[in-house]
Design a protein around this motif. Structure first.
Motif, mmCIF file in Angstrom:
data_model
loop_
_atom_site.group_PDB
_atom_site.id
_atom_site.type_symbol
_atom_site.label_atom_id
_atom_site.label_comp_id
_atom_site.label_asym_id
_atom_site.label_seq_id
_atom_site.Cartn_x
_atom_site.Cartn_y
_atom_site.Cartn_z
ATOM 1 N N ALA A 434 0.828 -1.207 0.000
ATOM 2 C CA ALA A 434 0.000 0.000 0.000
ATOM 3 C C ALA A 434 0.864 1.258 0.000
ATOM 4 C CB ALA A 434 -0.923 -0.008 1.219
ATOM 5 N N ASP A 435 1.955 1.237 0.780
ATOM 6 C CA ASP A 435 2.866 2.391 0.804
ATOM 7 C C ASP A 435 3.487 2.631 -0.572
ATOM 8 O OD1 ASP A 435 2.361 2.732 3.488
ATOM 9 O OD2 ASP A 435 4.191 1.729 4.161
ATOM 10 N N ALA A 437 2.350 1.605 -3.494
ATOM 11 C CA ALA A 437 1.330 2.023 -4.451
ATOM 12 C C ALA A 437 1.053 3.516 -4.316
ATOM 13 C CB ALA A 437 0.046 1.220 -4.231
ATOM 14 N N ARG A 438 0.991 3.981 -3.073
ATOM 15 C CA ARG A 438 0.749 5.410 -2.860
ATOM 16 C C ARG A 438 1.924 6.236 -3.377
ATOM 17 N NH1 ARG A 438 -0.050 7.948 2.795
ATOM 18 N NH2 ARG A 438 0.365 5.809 3.419
ATOM 19 N N THR A 440 3.897 5.417 -5.808
ATOM 20 C CA THR A 440 3.840 5.382 -7.269
ATOM 21 C C THR A 440 2.854 6.414 -7.807
ATOM 22 O OG1 THR A 440 4.382 3.018 -7.266
ATOM 23 C CG2 THR A 440 3.371 3.906 -9.252
ATOM 24 N N VAL A 441 1.694 6.502 -7.172
ATOM 25 C CA VAL A 441 0.694 7.491 -7.599
ATOM 26 C C VAL A 441 1.229 8.906 -7.413
ATOM 27 C CG1 VAL A 441 -1.581 8.438 -7.105
ATOM 28 C CG2 VAL A 441 -1.252 5.959 -7.190
ATOM 29 N N LEU A 442 1.839 9.165 -6.255
ATOM 30 C CA LEU A 442 2.360 10.506 -5.991
ATOM 31 C C LEU A 442 3.474 10.871 -6.969
ATOM 32 C CD1 LEU A 442 2.479 10.533 -2.070
ATOM 33 C CD2 LEU A 442 0.689 11.397 -3.583
ATOM 34 N N ALA A 484 -0.067 14.174 1.565
ATOM 35 C CA ALA A 484 -0.710 12.862 1.605
ATOM 36 C C ALA A 484 0.217 11.727 1.990
ATOM 37 C CB ALA A 484 -1.310 12.551 0.224
ATOM 38 N N GLY A 485 1.444 12.027 2.391
ATOM 39 C CA GLY A 485 2.351 10.913 2.659
ATOM 40 C C GLY A 485 3.305 11.124 3.807
ATOM 41 N N LEU A 488 4.569 8.126 5.644
ATOM 42 C CA LEU A 488 5.539 7.256 4.992
ATOM 43 C C LEU A 488 6.953 7.533 5.476
ATOM 44 C CD1 LEU A 488 4.200 7.380 1.322
ATOM 45 C CD2 LEU A 488 3.874 5.561 3.013
#
Length: 561
Positions: A434-435, A437-438, A440-442, A484-485, A488
């Motif tokens: 999940a981390d 994937a997030r 990658t989107v960012l 949003a991160g 992380l």
């Protein structure tokens, strides 16, 4: 923080070495272009490319760092280990060098049977074979110094290496052409030993105990086979690419090489974090602290993944400008830029896999008895690479070779992560996925925003677009992380965006070098992880505080002295 200082020191030196490596490639592109001559040199370059991970970065480090760490944890030193191992290793590697020199024509035929003029490649092979001995000595020194938490001299080896290559190209390119680069490789490898020698000698003098543990030495020798096979199997992807690439148009191997050199820079910088934290991972593994091992792996996966994914998105978005600015001058033509940029975009898709394989392998080999699983997984990835290359190279050229590399290494990375959870430590794979994937989107959003922001600069020089695109990507990615991160980066103890005085001091540390914040915990309620962590702490305490050998009590950057 000691990890931060060690990483910063290593980062500066590695960045300088990488910068000179770029300059080396720029000089070669300017002087020699992408031609049959450069293809011949790159076939010979396969030798130092193979020897470097085998004797410096992967096999040697993965074998030596845990062994020396255990010796230091037991109150011993490395004098006897050096006296018994180093001379024999140098003697054996010298025999390999002589064999390569004699068998150079057969080596070239095996590596690149499609070369129309193998003569220059044979001469270059005989020169670059010297690196087998010098890289072996340099790798032994690097592993020993890193286990002692001295990261400066090992980080400087590629700076010295590229200085030697550049000096020889500058002095002799007009006389001997591409052979000057091969001579420079041999001379630069000698400088890799010289730059570490003073610190290595001091390290031996400071060791108080001359007697090593025989069990540790025997175990290290018994562990050679799985680590060596893993390293050679990973490097064999290059063998496959050049074997098939030699049958394509002249310059194809060179296009792939230039694309790889650009794409691998962010991967190398991300693995810098893993290099610095590996001694701590080895110590946590030796203490049986599976919770600490799991936290260390997860933290490294996230931070390295963030660096690689953001850089990959930038390279995909701005590949033509990157290649045009770096290489399109002298003998390197616009057609070369087009082909290399297309290859770079595909190759960048496999950077996460490259970084993750390096990280996961270190976690496997930090165990007392290194397993065969990484080598087996890499063999499966190599089969994927070979199948894609054979099936699509004739249709898509170097782009197919790059796609094959990305597919094979990504498959291997996923399988290694699954193996880590099953056999090494309870890594929360769903949370890690999940981390990532997030991230990658960012990263994709950041690169898209940068493309939109630089759109009005279409008529501007390429270097202007590239600079603006790089700044825009970095700024957008940082802003997205802040929005949003932030969770992380929390496990790395970065109080961002507010840097509060004393924030670092208030955070607890574990013996493995992690933090005690909830964000670091691998299990929802502690459970087995807490018990393993408690057990690791008790064993560390009973060892008389020797956790300082790989923990937070001793700064990692002694080489600053």
């Amino acid at each position: 923080m000691s990890i931060g200082r060690a990483a910063a020191l290593s980062g500066v030196l590695i960045a300088a070495g990488t910068g000179l490596g770029f300059l080396r490639d720029l000089v070669m592109a300017h002087r020699f272009g992408a031609s049959g001559a450069t293809d011949a040199f790159l076939v010979a370059w396969t030798i130092p490319e193979t020897v470097s991970p085998l004797l410096i970065e992967d096999a040697m480090a993965l074998l030596m760092v845990p062994v020396v760490t255990r010796l230091l944890a037991g109150g011993g030193g490395v004098r006897a280990l050096t006296a018994t191992t180093l001379p024999r290793m140098v003697l054996g590697l010298t025999a390999v060098t002589l064999t390569l020199g004699i068998a150079a024509p057969a080596v070239v035929e095996a590596l690149a049977p499609g070369l129309s003029e193998p003569g220059p490649a044979v001469q270059c092979v005989r020169l670059t074979a010297v690196t087998v001995v010098t890289f072996g000595a340099a790798g032994f020194m690097s592993a020993t110094l890193r286990a002692h938490h001295r990261f400066g001299p090992p980080a400087a080896i590629y700076l010295a290496y590229n200085i030697g290559i550049l000096a020889l190209i500058a002095g002799f390119a007009g006389l001997v052409g591409i052979m000057s680069a091969a001579i420079g490789v041999a001379c630069g490898s000698v400088l890799m030993v010289a730059v570490q020698l003073p610190a290595f000698v001091r390290c031996l003098r400071e060791d108080a105990a001359p007697r090593t543990g025989a069990a540790d030495l025997r175990l290290g020798l018994a562990a050679v086979a799985p680590v060596v096979v893993y390293t050679v199997t990973r490097q064999a992807q290059v063998f496959v690419e050049r074997f098939i690439g030699s049958g394509l148009a002249a310059g194809s191997i060179s296009h792939l090489n230039y694309a790889q050199k650009v794409a691998q820079v962010p991967m190398v910088l991300s693995l810098l974090i893993v290099t610095v934290t590996f001694p701590r991972l080895a110590r946590a593994s030796a203490d049986g602290d599976t919770g600490g091992v799991a936290r260390r792996i997860r933290q490294d996966l996230v931070i390295a993944g963030g660096l690689v994914l953001s850089a990959s998105a930038f390279l995909v978005a701005f590949a033509p400008d990157v290649i045009r600015v770096l290489f399109q001058h002298g003998e390197f033509t616009a057609a070369d830029t087009r082909d290399t940029a297309a290859t770079l975009r595909v190759y960048a898709l496999g950077l996460w896999g490259q970084s993750t394989v390096g990280l996961a392998a270190r976690a496997f080999f930090a165990q007392k008895r290194p397993p065969w699983r990484p080598a087996g997984v890499l063999a499966g990835g190599l089969a994927v690479t070979a199948a894609v290359c054979a099936g699509f190279a004739a249709l898509a050229g170097t782009a197919a070779l790059a796609a094959a590399d990305a597919a094979g290494i990504t498959a291997a990375a996923v399988l290694l992560l699954a193996g880590l959870r099953a056999r090494v430590a309870p890594i929360p794979l769903r949370r890690v996925a999940a981390d990532l994937a997030r991230l990658t989107v960012l990263a994709s959003l950041a690169a898209t925003a940068a493309l939109l922001a630089t759109g009005p600069l279409g008529a501007a020089p390429a270097i202007v677009r590239l600079a603006a695109g790089g700044l825009a990507t970095a700024a957008a990615f940082a802003a997205l992380i802040a929005l949003a991160g932030r969770d992380l980066i929390a496990p790395w103890g970065i109080p961002w965006p507010t840097w509060r005085p004393g924030a670092f001091a208030r955070r607890g540390r574990t013996p493995s070098g992690g933090t005690s914040d909830p964000a670091d915990r691998t299990g929802a309620g502690g459970g087995a992880d807490d018990q393993a962590r408690t057990g690791g702490q008790a064993r560390a305490a009973s060892a008389g505080g020797r956790t300082a050998a790989a923990g937070a009590d001793v700064p990692l950057d002694r080489s600053l002295r």
